[in-house]
Design a protein around this motif. Structure first.
Motif, PDB file in Angstrom:
ATOM      1  N   ASN A  69      13.739  27.738 -29.775  1.00 44.05           N
ATOM      2  CA  ASN A  69      13.650  27.587 -28.321  1.00 44.05           C
ATOM      3  C   ASN A  69      14.311  26.331 -27.780  1.00 44.05           C
ATOM      4  N   ASP A  70      14.441  25.290 -28.607  1.00 44.15           N
ATOM      5  CA  ASP A  70      15.082  24.068 -28.116  1.00 44.15           C
ATOM      6  C   ASP A  70      16.599  24.168 -28.110  1.00 44.15           C
ATOM      7  N   HIS A  71      17.143  25.304 -28.548  1.00 46.58           N
ATOM      8  CA  HIS A  71      18.579  25.554 -28.498  1.00 46.58           C
ATOM      9  C   HIS A  71      18.913  26.737 -27.592  1.00 46.58           C
ATOM     10  N   LEU A  72      17.989  27.667 -27.503  1.00 43.91           N
ATOM     11  CA  LEU A  72      18.231  28.949 -26.830  1.00 43.91           C
ATOM     12  C   LEU A  72      17.778  28.956 -25.371  1.00 43.91           C
ATOM     13  N   GLY A  73      17.151  27.867 -24.915  1.00 41.00           N
ATOM     14  CA  GLY A  73      16.399  27.859 -23.665  1.00 41.00           C
ATOM     15  C   GLY A  73      17.007  28.530 -22.458  1.00 41.00           C
ATOM     16  N   SER A  74      18.281  28.264 -22.143  1.00 42.31           N
ATOM     17  CA  SER A  74      18.911  28.821 -20.946  1.00 42.31           C
ATOM     18  C   SER A  74      20.005  29.838 -21.253  1.00 42.31           C
ATOM     19  N   ALA A  75      20.084  30.293 -22.492  1.00 40.03           N
ATOM     20  CA  ALA A  75      21.157  31.225 -22.865  1.00 40.03           C
ATOM     21  C   ALA A  75      21.044  32.539 -22.086  1.00 40.03           C
ATOM     22  N   GLU A  76      19.856  33.119 -22.044  1.00 40.54           N
ATOM     23  CA  GLU A  76      19.692  34.390 -21.333  1.00 40.54           C
ATOM     24  C   GLU A  76      19.893  34.216 -19.836  1.00 40.54           C
ATOM     25  N   TYR A  77      19.478  33.077 -19.304  1.00 37.95           N
ATOM     26  CA  TYR A  77      19.733  32.797 -17.883  1.00 37.95           C
ATOM     27  C   TYR A  77      21.229  32.833 -17.592  1.00 37.95           C
ATOM     28  N   LEU A  78      22.026  32.175 -18.421  1.00 38.50           N
ATOM     29  CA  LEU A  78      23.474  32.156 -18.212  1.00 38.50           C
ATOM     30  C   LEU A  78      24.071  33.550 -18.380  1.00 38.50           C
ATOM     31  N   ARG A  79      23.593  34.287 -19.375  1.00 35.58           N
ATOM     32  CA  ARG A  79      24.112  35.647 -19.603  1.00 35.58           C
ATOM     33  C   ARG A  79      23.770  36.564 -18.434  1.00 35.58           C
ATOM     34  N   ASP A  80      22.499  36.516 -17.994  1.00 33.27           N
ATOM     35  CA  ASP A  80      22.034  37.424 -16.960  1.00 33.27           C
ATOM     36  C   ASP A  80      22.584  37.059 -15.583  1.00 33.27           C
ATOM     37  N   THR A  81      22.681  35.772 -15.292  1.00 31.56           N
ATOM     38  CA  THR A  81      23.084  35.323 -13.956  1.00 31.56           C
ATOM     39  C   THR A  81      24.593  35.250 -13.804  1.00 31.56           C
ATOM     40  N   HIS A  82      25.285  34.835 -14.866  1.00 32.47           N
ATOM     41  CA  HIS A  82      26.719  34.574 -14.747  1.00 32.47           C
ATOM     42  C   HIS A  82      27.579  35.410 -15.702  1.00 32.47           C
ATOM     43  N   GLY A  83      26.965  36.288 -16.477  1.00 33.69           N
ATOM     44  CA  GLY A  83      27.730  37.139 -17.381  1.00 33.69           C
ATOM     45  C   GLY A  83      28.320  36.410 -18.564  1.00 33.69           C
ATOM     46  N   THR A  84      27.746  35.260 -18.935  1.00 32.80           N
ATOM     47  CA  THR A  84      28.285  34.446 -20.020  1.00 32.80           C
ATOM     48  C   THR A  84      28.063  35.118 -21.371  1.00 32.80           C
ATOM     49  N   GLN A  85      29.071  35.063 -22.237  1.00 35.05           N
ATOM     50  CA  GLN A  85      28.945  35.596 -23.591  1.00 35.05           C
ATOM     51  C   GLN A  85      28.140  34.620 -24.446  1.00 35.05           C
ATOM     52  N   ILE A  86      27.188  35.153 -25.224  1.00 30.39           N
ATOM     53  CA  ILE A  86      26.340  34.336 -26.089  1.00 30.39           C
ATOM     54  C   ILE A  86      26.651  34.702 -27.535  1.00 30.39           C
ATOM     55  N   TYR A  87      27.099  33.720 -28.326  1.00 30.93           N
ATOM     56  CA  TYR A  87      27.506  33.953 -29.708  1.00 30.93           C
ATOM     57  C   TYR A  87      26.611  33.183 -30.679  1.00 30.93           C
ATOM     58  N   LEU A  88      26.281  33.819 -31.803  1.00 31.58           N
ATOM     59  CA  LEU A  88      25.535  33.189 -32.892  1.00 31.58           C
ATOM     60  C   LEU A  88      26.065  33.714 -34.216  1.00 31.58           C
ATOM     61  N   HIS A  89      25.637  33.082 -35.308  1.00 34.09           N
ATOM     62  CA  HIS A  89      25.885  33.658 -36.622  1.00 34.09           C
ATOM     63  C   HIS A  89      25.204  35.018 -36.673  1.00 34.09           C
ATOM     64  N   GLU A  90      25.794  35.949 -37.399  1.00 35.98           N
ATOM     65  CA  GLU A  90      25.256  37.315 -37.428  1.00 35.98           C
ATOM     66  C   GLU A  90      23.793  37.357 -37.874  1.00 35.98           C
ATOM     67  N   ALA A  91      23.376  36.435 -38.747  1.00 36.98           N
ATOM     68  CA  ALA A  91      21.988  36.422 -39.214  1.00 36.98           C
ATOM     69  C   ALA A  91      21.023  35.996 -38.116  1.00 36.98           C
ATOM     70  N   GLU A  92      21.534  35.276 -37.104  1.00 39.22           N
ATOM     71  CA  GLU A  92      20.685  34.787 -36.022  1.00 39.22           C
ATOM     72  C   GLU A  92      20.661  35.721 -34.815  1.00 39.22           C
ATOM     73  N   VAL A  93      21.518  36.734 -34.797  1.00 41.66           N
ATOM     74  CA  VAL A  93      21.559  37.649 -33.646  1.00 41.66           C
ATOM     75  C   VAL A  93      20.217  38.329 -33.416  1.00 41.66           C
ATOM     76  N   PRO A  94      19.575  38.939 -34.438  1.00 43.19           N
ATOM     77  CA  PRO A  94      18.256  39.537 -34.189  1.00 43.19           C
ATOM     78  C   PRO A  94      17.191  38.500 -33.838  1.00 43.19           C
ATOM     79  N   HIS A  95      17.341  37.289 -34.347  1.00 43.07           N
ATOM     80  CA  HIS A  95      16.406  36.215 -33.990  1.00 43.07           C
ATOM     81  C   HIS A  95      16.525  35.888 -32.500  1.00 43.07           C
ATOM     82  N   ALA A  96      17.761  35.830 -31.990  1.00 43.98           N
ATOM     83  CA  ALA A  96      17.966  35.555 -30.562  1.00 43.98           C
ATOM     84  C   ALA A  96      17.405  36.663 -29.688  1.00 43.98           C
ATOM     85  N   ARG A  97      17.448  37.905 -30.176  1.00 43.66           N
ATOM     86  CA  ARG A  97      16.860  39.019 -29.438  1.00 43.66           C
ATOM     87  C   ARG A  97      15.333  39.006 -29.530  1.00 43.66           C
TER      88      ARG A  97
END
Length: 243
Positions: A69-97
């Motif tokens: 959470n101390d790294h991901l805090g505003s990622a979804e806000y940026l994606r949802d509000t501004h259409g920003t692409q969010i990238y992670l290592h493939e192993a962390e993709v399900p963790h981010a979801r």
């Protein structure tokens, strides 16, 4: 709380938030973020973008080092509000979801409450949303590559950044193709002219290098890096070419 912004390199800003950091990579009007802090760091995140002359709308991509959470805090806000692409290592993709969650529990922290600094840290984490969950709806894995990360191959800034990564690793011939493409996409891109000029100088093509650096300075007469590189090229080729 205002975040502390420190320029640590050309267009590279290290930002100290509340018990966490993020990085702003800036080239012209384009921006990439590395991490976004806690959810409660959002005012500081947006303020840091403004401090470097940018905005959330200019953020083309966010690179998340890992999905705590101390790294991901505003990622979804940026994606949802501004259409920003969010990238992670493939192993962390399900963790981010938040298909699963790897995070220390409050109970586990309380077991260490006797240690100096633990209770103030926990209070702070609770205040900045450290236990909130803000899953990213559509995170993406980093593209599989054995070279520099190519986030947006037909975007001038992305091409120039890829060229820079190749150039600093001694792959100047390959870098030229990316700078050429960047300038096809944006003929007024001063940074691409300057970077291509340095690349050409590395290949001992000094006259062409000076032409590109002169073009960069014509577009941006107060471009310190281009001025420095032009002077360096002139020192290399003197006395064969007058100043």
């Amino acid at each position: 709380m205002r975040a502390e912004v420190h320029e640590v390199g050309k267009g590279i800003y290290l930002v100290h938030g509340q018990h966490t950091n993020w990085v702003i990579l800036k080239d012209g009007d384009a921006v990439t973020l590395v991490d976004t802090g806690y959810p409660g760091d959002r005012p500081g995140l947006l303020g840091s973008l403004a401090e470097v002359g940018s905005s959330p709308e200019a953020v083309a991509a966010v690179l998340i080092t890992h999905a705590h959470n101390d790294h991901l805090g505003s990622a979804e806000y940026l994606r949802d509000t501004h259409g920003t692409q969010i990238y992670l290592h493939e192993a962390e993709v399900p963790h981010a979801r938040r298909d699963f969650l790897q995070q220390v529990s409050v109970g586990a922290v309380l077991k260490n409450a006797w240690r100096p600094g633990v209770v103030p840290w926990l209070v702070h984490v609770l205040r900045v949303g450290g236990t909130e969950q803000h899953p990213v709806t559509a995170p993406e894995a980093f593209p599989v590559t054995d070279g520099p990360l190519d986030l947006q191959p037909d975007w001038a800034w992305g091409r120039c950044e890829r060229g820079d990564a190749l150039r600093v690793n001694g792959r100047d011939e390959e870098a030229l193709a990316d700078y050429d493409r960047a300038l096809e996409l944006d003929p007024g891109y001063a940074s691409a002219y300057a970077s291509r000029g340095v690349c050409l100088a590395n290949l001992n093509r000094h006259e062409e290098a000076l032409t590109d650096l002169d073009r960069a300075l014509a577009l941006n007469p107060e471009y310190p890096w281009a001025l420095e590189q032009r002077a360096a090229v002139l020192r290399r080729c003197l006395p064969t070419r007058p100043t």
